[in-house]
Design an enzyme around this catalytic site. Structure first.
Site, PDB file in Angstrom:
ATOM      1  N   LYS A  82       0.829  -1.212   0.000  1.00 47.02           N
ATOM      2  CA  LYS A  82       0.000   0.000   0.000  1.00 47.02           C
ATOM      3  C   LYS A  82       0.863   1.262   0.000  1.00 47.02           C
ATOM      4  O   LYS A  82       0.535   2.248  -0.659  1.00 47.02           O
ATOM      5  CB  LYS A  82      -0.937   0.003   1.208  1.00 47.02           C
ATOM      6  CG  LYS A  82      -1.963  -1.099   1.225  1.00 47.02           C
ATOM      7  CD  LYS A  82      -3.004  -0.906   2.308  1.00 47.02           C
ATOM      8  CE  LYS A  82      -2.401  -0.780   3.690  1.00 47.02           C
ATOM      9  NZ  LYS A  82      -1.721  -2.030   4.120  1.00 47.02           N
TER      10      LYS A  82
ATOM     11  N   THR B  35       3.935   1.659  -1.226  1.00 46.77           N
ATOM     12  CA  THR B  35       4.546   1.899  -2.536  1.00 46.77           C
ATOM     13  C   THR B  35       3.505   2.396  -3.529  1.00 46.77           C
ATOM     14  O   THR B  35       3.802   3.246  -4.371  1.00 46.77           O
ATOM     15  CB  THR B  35       5.219   0.625  -3.074  1.00 46.77           C
ATOM     16  OG1 THR B  35       4.250  -0.415  -3.181  1.00 46.77           O
ATOM     17  CG2 THR B  35       6.340   0.172  -2.178  1.00 46.77           C
TER      18      THR B  35
ATOM     19  N   ARG C 123       1.871   7.620   7.595  1.00 53.17           N
ATOM     20  CA  ARG C 123       2.154   7.499   9.018  1.00 53.17           C
ATOM     21  C   ARG C 123       3.661   7.453   9.253  1.00 53.17           C
ATOM     22  O   ARG C 123       4.421   6.975   8.414  1.00 53.17           O
ATOM     23  CB  ARG C 123       1.527   6.220   9.578  1.00 53.17           C
ATOM     24  CG  ARG C 123       0.028   6.264   9.692  1.00 53.17           C
ATOM     25  CD  ARG C 123      -0.512   4.965  10.276  1.00 53.17           C
ATOM     26  NE  ARG C 123      -0.347   3.844   9.368  1.00 53.17           N
ATOM     27  CZ  ARG C 123      -0.508   2.579   9.714  1.00 53.17           C
ATOM     28  NH1 ARG C 123      -0.812   2.268  10.961  1.00 53.17           N
ATOM     29  NH2 ARG C 123      -0.343   1.607   8.826  1.00 53.17           N
TER      30      ARG C 123
ATOM     31  N   LYS D 239       9.093  -6.291  10.509  1.00 50.84           N
ATOM     32  CA  LYS D 239       8.458  -5.553   9.421  1.00 50.84           C
ATOM     33  C   LYS D 239       9.428  -4.641   8.680  1.00 50.84           C
ATOM     34  O   LYS D 239       9.402  -4.534   7.473  1.00 50.84           O
ATOM     35  CB  LYS D 239       7.288  -4.718   9.945  1.00 50.84           C
ATOM     36  CG  LYS D 239       6.558  -3.956   8.837  1.00 50.84           C
ATOM     37  CD  LYS D 239       5.425  -3.140   9.412  1.00 50.84           C
ATOM     38  CE  LYS D 239       4.704  -2.397   8.305  1.00 50.84           C
ATOM     39  NZ  LYS D 239       5.556  -1.418   7.618  1.00 50.84           N
TER      40      LYS D 239
ATOM     41  N   ALA E  68      -3.034   0.038  13.753  1.00 51.40           N
ATOM     42  CA  ALA E  68      -4.344  -0.175  13.136  1.00 51.40           C
ATOM     43  C   ALA E  68      -5.159  -1.229  13.865  1.00 51.40           C
ATOM     44  O   ALA E  68      -6.219  -1.616  13.380  1.00 51.40           O
ATOM     45  CB  ALA E  68      -4.168  -0.563  11.668  1.00 51.40           C
TER      46      ALA E  68
ATOM     47  N   PHE F  41      -3.397  -1.999   7.353  1.00 48.30           N
ATOM     48  CA  PHE F  41      -3.986  -3.334   7.202  1.00 48.30           C
ATOM     49  C   PHE F  41      -4.933  -3.383   5.993  1.00 48.30           C
ATOM     50  O   PHE F  41      -4.835  -2.566   5.087  1.00 48.30           O
ATOM     51  CB  PHE F  41      -4.688  -3.785   8.485  1.00 48.30           C
ATOM     52  CG  PHE F  41      -3.771  -3.996   9.645  1.00 48.30           C
ATOM     53  CD1 PHE F  41      -2.414  -4.248   9.455  1.00 48.30           C
ATOM     54  CD2 PHE F  41      -4.236  -3.937  10.945  1.00 48.30           C
ATOM     55  CE1 PHE F  41      -1.562  -4.460  10.538  1.00 48.30           C
ATOM     56  CE2 PHE F  41      -3.396  -4.135  12.032  1.00 48.30           C
ATOM     57  CZ  PHE F  41      -2.058  -4.397  11.827  1.00 48.30           C
TER      58      PHE F  41
ATOM     59  N   PHE G 184       4.200  -7.993  -9.503  1.00 49.01           N
ATOM     60  CA  PHE G 184       5.506  -8.598  -9.223  1.00 49.01           C
ATOM     61  C   PHE G 184       6.057  -9.167 -10.533  1.00 49.01           C
ATOM     62  O   PHE G 184       5.304  -9.476 -11.466  1.00 49.01           O
ATOM     63  CB  PHE G 184       5.375  -9.712  -8.206  1.00 49.01           C
ATOM     64  CG  PHE G 184       5.073  -9.253  -6.798  1.00 49.01           C
ATOM     65  CD1 PHE G 184       5.430 -10.051  -5.726  1.00 49.01           C
ATOM     66  CD2 PHE G 184       4.449  -8.045  -6.533  1.00 49.01           C
ATOM     67  CE1 PHE G 184       5.167  -9.652  -4.420  1.00 49.01           C
ATOM     68  CE2 PHE G 184       4.180  -7.643  -5.248  1.00 49.01           C
ATOM     69  CZ  PHE G 184       4.539  -8.449  -4.177  1.00 49.01           C
TER      70      PHE G 184
ATOM     71  N   TRP H 218       7.117   0.242  -8.607  1.00 44.05           N
ATOM     72  CA  TRP H 218       8.260  -0.297  -7.865  1.00 44.05           C
ATOM     73  C   TRP H 218       9.500  -0.383  -8.752  1.00 44.05           C
ATOM     74  O   TRP H 218      10.608  -0.100  -8.305  1.00 44.05           O
ATOM     75  CB  TRP H 218       7.912  -1.682  -7.317  1.00 44.05           C
ATOM     76  CG  TRP H 218       9.016  -2.323  -6.529  1.00 44.05           C
ATOM     77  CD1 TRP H 218       9.360  -2.094  -5.228  1.00 44.05           C
ATOM     78  CD2 TRP H 218       9.936  -3.318  -6.999  1.00 44.05           C
ATOM     79  NE1 TRP H 218      10.425  -2.873  -4.859  1.00 44.05           N
ATOM     80  CE2 TRP H 218      10.805  -3.640  -5.923  1.00 44.05           C
ATOM     81  CE3 TRP H 218      10.112  -3.971  -8.216  1.00 44.05           C
ATOM     82  CZ2 TRP H 218      11.828  -4.575  -6.030  1.00 44.05           C
ATOM     83  CZ3 TRP H 218      11.127  -4.920  -8.333  1.00 44.05           C
ATOM     84  CH2 TRP H 218      11.973  -5.223  -7.249  1.00 44.05           C
TER      85      TRP H 218
END
Length: 1008
Positions: free
Chosen positions: A428, A430, A452, A463, A682, A713, A801, A830
């Site tokens: 999300k 990116t 955030r 993470k 979240a 999330f 991807f 990306w």
């Protein structure tokens, strides 16, 4: 208006004017180091007196003729300025330009004129009065202050001739230089761009008077004598534009007599020396006196008319010059207002040169040189005094911007959410960054990303950071992920101050009498006891309507002084922004000074503090203070809530948070703006960046611009909370939802093998499998339906991807459209940056033009249980809910305490639509268990804990992130703190948001 030649223009041979009575001058401006009041009127001038003998521009002597055209030109200029200003103020009622005059000395001849003309036109005027012997540097200091003052729209100097140095003049902001003396304004004039600059009022007055007199300037020989600097340059330029032949001379030039004989018009730029005879000037020659100091009133000779045998008068020239300065002021204000209105940014995008294969995130981040943040701020319309710079690449933005742009229409509001993710995340962040890079850097549309701030816990844990990935990142990555501007540290300090206050209050109440407590709370100061404002509020809350501390009864003093906190009900924990598993359960109060008072406590991660949620949902400093005061930290022994306001620390908390409330400005890899502000989790919070960042960004982008923000999330959690909690708090209406999906996650929901962090993906995820994708699209379809519950159009962004096949991509896009998505677009940001999301940007623009029918899911006045049930059934697809006895008890208590009308913030696993992480796809016919219910009263929501285990929300927060020590990392022991190698396995597969290995490699190399 008459255009007759005013008395200021006299030709040789006319009889001299009789001397008039002496002028009444105001008292000298008293020396001061600071500026006057901005409000104009009397306060802006030191020692101002009104003239007692008529208007400031009346200086005729007895017997002098009084033609009706005496001051008609100046009056016409002022009247026009007044009309223009009135039109501007009709659209901007609070707008009133301010002219600041910096004066060094006590000569005040023109101050009455300046003040009267300003008042007549509707301007404010303020004086900065300095001593006559002020140095160059002291004057420049005052100039720089006025340059930075956004209330000041024009700046003029009244200083001696010897202080008019290039250094002083060019310290003026050219945009405020209403006298046209800076090199920038003169350069534009010489270049022929007079409409883009300020022209010297004195030079313009000379031209106006000559042209109004009917004199033709074309082909005339003009001699400018004794003029210097900007006035000389402006005069020559203006005359040449009108076809005149200009000559320049100083009084001691040997050829002066011959030049005076040749001239048709003579302009005196300084007083005529006694040794220069008037006979050198030919009869019939028009002569104007425009001494350099004329606007300041400091004439270099006491009676120029006497020196020149009454043949020259400067009165109306000075009056007109002052009027034209006022006209320049109005023009300055008009330009300033135009800049405040929406405009397409002149933003210089940073160029990308994508490599293949794509390097690591940290390599990409460090290969790009960000713009200086002050340059970025200026590009997007921020004023110099609206930013506080932290280093070269980040700055805080002051909330005063909202007041300045309060009449500006908001831009389009876009939320990026996602399908139910794998443990690896679906990108999300990116997508958010790639979208704004596409909008601004490639489609030339104003756009802002609002993200955030990451906690150091996840950053150093599994993470990793949260700056995006690949060629869609916020830079510099290390600045973004580490400390930023210290907001989380401020939250930590404020949170722990409150925690300390709770235990300290319990200790004092346990060890002191009522009277001793009361005397400590309301101490004698100079023999007098007084209640503070916060104490008066507590008295009112207790129903004690007294303001004199000596009037309280013993019972009232006890009621006031004792909170009677029940230690077993304390919900407020200490926090730390570092993963430390050994602080999850601790015993406090073991020192002898604590007199045997000890209890079990714990540390949470800093961003789990309710103060973080307060920061994210507040809309002003005042609102934040009120929210902080409402935070419930425990219950008293009667079961009533105890708040931060009761403890008397609200002001202290607000002071600690006074800078954290300001959003942080950064930029993407392509130089587009990003706000990074607040980072609530979240689960126990709403998982969105701050309301203030969104509101400021919506004003800055303008009506046609876009603000793109991200919800934590999946859409069932982050998006639902964004709509039901954040949008209720902000009053903002979203235009579009961008729903992020990946083929990998869809295969998981279609029955693929489990995805585990740190474990290589099975072949089902790296090879084409149409059936798994088709079966897994049920989750995507469900998330689209959830967004449609709120009436907002959905655009699906398929984060591609490199292992995804064309058939898989086409299938997802087709099924998404069938499910009701406005559009579905594959994205490649990306690997190539914003260029790879241009199609997504176009789809979002088109969807934003569709009318949003936004609505909340539930009525806020419904009972707490019914609001929980509405979310469980409508969003998650549950058959019903099941409340534990503890949860029911809490709901009854909160309802009784008056908190039943708050929105709901469900604390649930993000790995499934249900409460069971292993159930993928779209679970059906399940009962959602509610094990406990908590309240964040200051933030403004109730959070039920979903799950069969009655584990506290804070415990779950503490365990979310962990650090791993890798013994094979070379270097000293403290450099072996290394992040889990999740992305080492999945990084080659495509655009994931986890950047822990890249960032950890950077950290270790930097530490060593």
């Amino acid at each position: 208006m008459s255009a007759r030649l005013p008395l200021v223009l006299r030709q040789l041979g006319r009889p001299p004017r009789p001397p008039g009575p002496p002028r009444r001058l105001r008292e000298p401006c008293r020396a001061a180091s600071g500026s006057g009041s901005q409000s104009g009127g009397q306060e802006g001038l030191s020692g101002q007196q009104r003239p007692q003998d008529g208007p400031a521009w009346s200086s005729q002597g007895p017997g002098s003729p009084a033609p009706p055209a005496r001051d008609s030109i100046a009056r016409e200029v002022i009247q026009n300025s007044k009309e223009v200003l009135h039109l501007l103020q009709e659209k901007n009622p609070a707008f009133k330009p301010v002219l600041a005059i910096i004066q060094a000395g006590d000569e005040n001849l023109m101050q009455e004129i300046n003040q009267n003309l300003a008042e007549e036109a509707g301007l404010n005027i303020t004086h900065v009065c300095l001593p006559p012997d002020s140095s160059e540097d002291e004057i420049i200091d005052e100039i720089l202050k006025m340059n930075e003052d956004t209330r000041v729209h024009g700046l003029a100097l009244q200083i001696s001739e010897d202080l008019f140095s290039s250094k002083v003049l060019n310290a003026l902001n050219p945009e405020k230089d209403v006298d046209g003396v800076t090199d920038v304004n003169l350069g534009k004039l010489v270049r022929g761009d007079a409409h883009e600059c300020f022209v010297s009022p004195v030079a313009r007055a000379v031209i106006e008077l000559l042209e109004k007199s009917g004199a033709s300037l074309d082909g005339k020989k003009i001699l400018v004598v004794g003029a210097h600097g900007s006035l000389d340059a402006a005069l020559q330029c203006l005359f040449q534009r009108r076809g005149s032949m200009t000559m320049n001379s100083q009084w001691k030039t040997p050829q002066l007599q011959s030049k005076l004989h040749e001239a048709d018009i003579v302009i005196l730029g300084s007083p005529k020396p006694e040794e220069i005879p008037l006979t050198w000037i030919q009869p019939g020659t028009t002569v104007l006196n425009c001494f350099h100091d004329l606007l300041s009133g400091k004439l270099s000779c006491s009676s120029p008319r006497a020196h020149l045998n009454g043949l020259i008068a400067e009165d109306n020239l000075g009056l007109l010059a002052a009027a034209l300065r006022i006209q320049n002021m109005v023009s300055s204000g008009r330009r300033w207002l135009r800049e405040q209105q929406h405009r397409r940014w002149r933003l210089h995008s940073l160029k990308l040169q994508p490599l293949s294969p794509v390097p690591s995130d940290i390599e990409i981040s460090r290969a790009q040189t960000p713009k200086a943040v002050d340059i970025l701020a200026k590009e997007i319309g921020l004023l110099a005094d609206e930013i506080e710079i932290y280093g070269k690449s980040k700055a805080k933005v002051r909330l005063s911007l909202l007041e300045r742009l309060k009449d500006q229409a908001d831009g389009k509001y876009v939320l990026v959410a996602g399908i139910t993710p794998t443990p690896l995340g679906e990108g999300k962040s990116t997508v958010t960054i790639g979208l704004v890079q596409a909008l601004t850097a490639h489609l030339n549309v104003n756009s802002f990303a609002c993200l955030r701030q990451p906690s150091q816990g996840p950053t150093f844990g599994v993470k990793g950071g949260a700056a995006g990935g690949g060629y869609a990142q916020v830079i510099p990555m290390e600045e973004f992920n580490l400390h930023l501007t210290g907001d989380i540290h401020a939250i930590t300090a404020a949170n722990n101050l409150l925690a300390a206050a709770i235990d300290t209050r319990i200790l004092h109440e346990n060890t002191q009498t009522d009277k001793a407590l009361y005397n400590r709370l309301v101490p004698l100061v100079n023999g007098v006891r007084e209640f503070s404002e916060i104490q008066l509020a507590r008295l009112k809350k207790l129903g004690i309507n007294k303001t004199d501390p000596s009037m309280l009864t013993e019972e009232e003093m006890s009621k006031f002084a004792r909170l009677n906190i029940d230690p077993t009900t304390i919900t407020w924990q200490r926090v730390l922004d570092t993963n430390d598993r050994f602080l999850r359960k601790i015993t406090i109060g073991q020192a002898s000074t604590e007199k045997g008072y000890s209890r079990q406590a714990q540390f949470d991660i800093a961003v789990a503090s309710e103060i973080m949620a307060v920061l994210a949902l507040t809309d002003s400093l005042k609102d934040m203070k009120e929210r902080l005061g409402r935070m419930v930290v425990a219950s008293d022994k009667n079961g009533q809530p105890v708040t931060a306001e009761d403890l008397g620390v609200t002001g202290a908390l607000t002071v600690l948070m006074k800078d954290a409330i300001k959003p942080n400005l950064m930029q993407t890899l392509e130089g587009t703006p990003v706000f990074v502000h607040a980072g609530p989790f979240a689960n126990i919070a709403h998982g969105n960046s701050s309301v203030l960042a969104d509101k400021i960004a919506l004003k800055l982008v303008g009506e046609e611009g876009f603000v793109v923000t991200e919800a934590g999330f999946g859409a069932d959690i982050g998006m639902e909370k964004f709509f039901n909690i954040k949008c209720r708090a902000s009053g903002l209406v979203p235009n579009v939802v961008v729903l992020v999906a990946t083929v990998r996650a869809l295969k998981m929901h279609g029955g693929g093998p489990s995805v585990t962090a740190g474990v290589p993906l099975k072949k089902e995820y790296t090879e084409e499998n149409i059936q798994l994708v088709a079966d897994g699209c049920c989750n995507l379809q469900k998330q689209i339906q959830i967004a449609q519950l709120f009436g907002v159009p959905v655009v699906v962004a398929l984060n591609v991807f490199k292992t995804d096949t064309r058939a898989e991509i086409d299938l997802v896009c087709e099924l998404a459209k069938r499910a009701g998505a406005f559009d579905a677009v594959p994205c490649h940001h990306w690997s190539v940056g914003g260029k790879g999301s241009v199609d997504l940007a176009r789809a979002v623009r088109e969807a934003a033009n569709k009318r949003s029918r936004f609505r909340f899911l539930y009525d806020i006045q419904l009972p707490i249980v019914e609001k929980i049930r509405a979310i469980a059934q409508s969003v998650y697809g549950a058959k019903d809910i099941e409340l534990s006895p503890e949860a029911q008890s809490k709901i009854d208590r909160y309802t009784q305490q008056g908190f039943g009308n708050l929105p709901i913030c469900m604390a649930k696993t993000h790995l499934s639509l249900s409460h069971q992480p292993e159930r993928k796809g779209v679970p059906r016919d399940f009962i959602l268990p509610i094990s406990d219910v908590r309240a964040s009263i200051g933030a403004g929501f109730i959070y039920p804990l979903v799950g069969t285990e009655a584990r506290s929300a804070n415990d779950s927060v503490s365990m979310m992130c962990g650090c791993i020590w890798l013994s094979d990392v070379k270097g000293p022991p403290w450099s072996q703190l290394f992040c889990c190698c999740v992305t080492a396995v999945i990084r080659p597969l495509g655009p994931v948001t986890l950047v822990s290995v890249d960032f950890a490699v950077f950290l270790v190399s930097w530490l060593m």
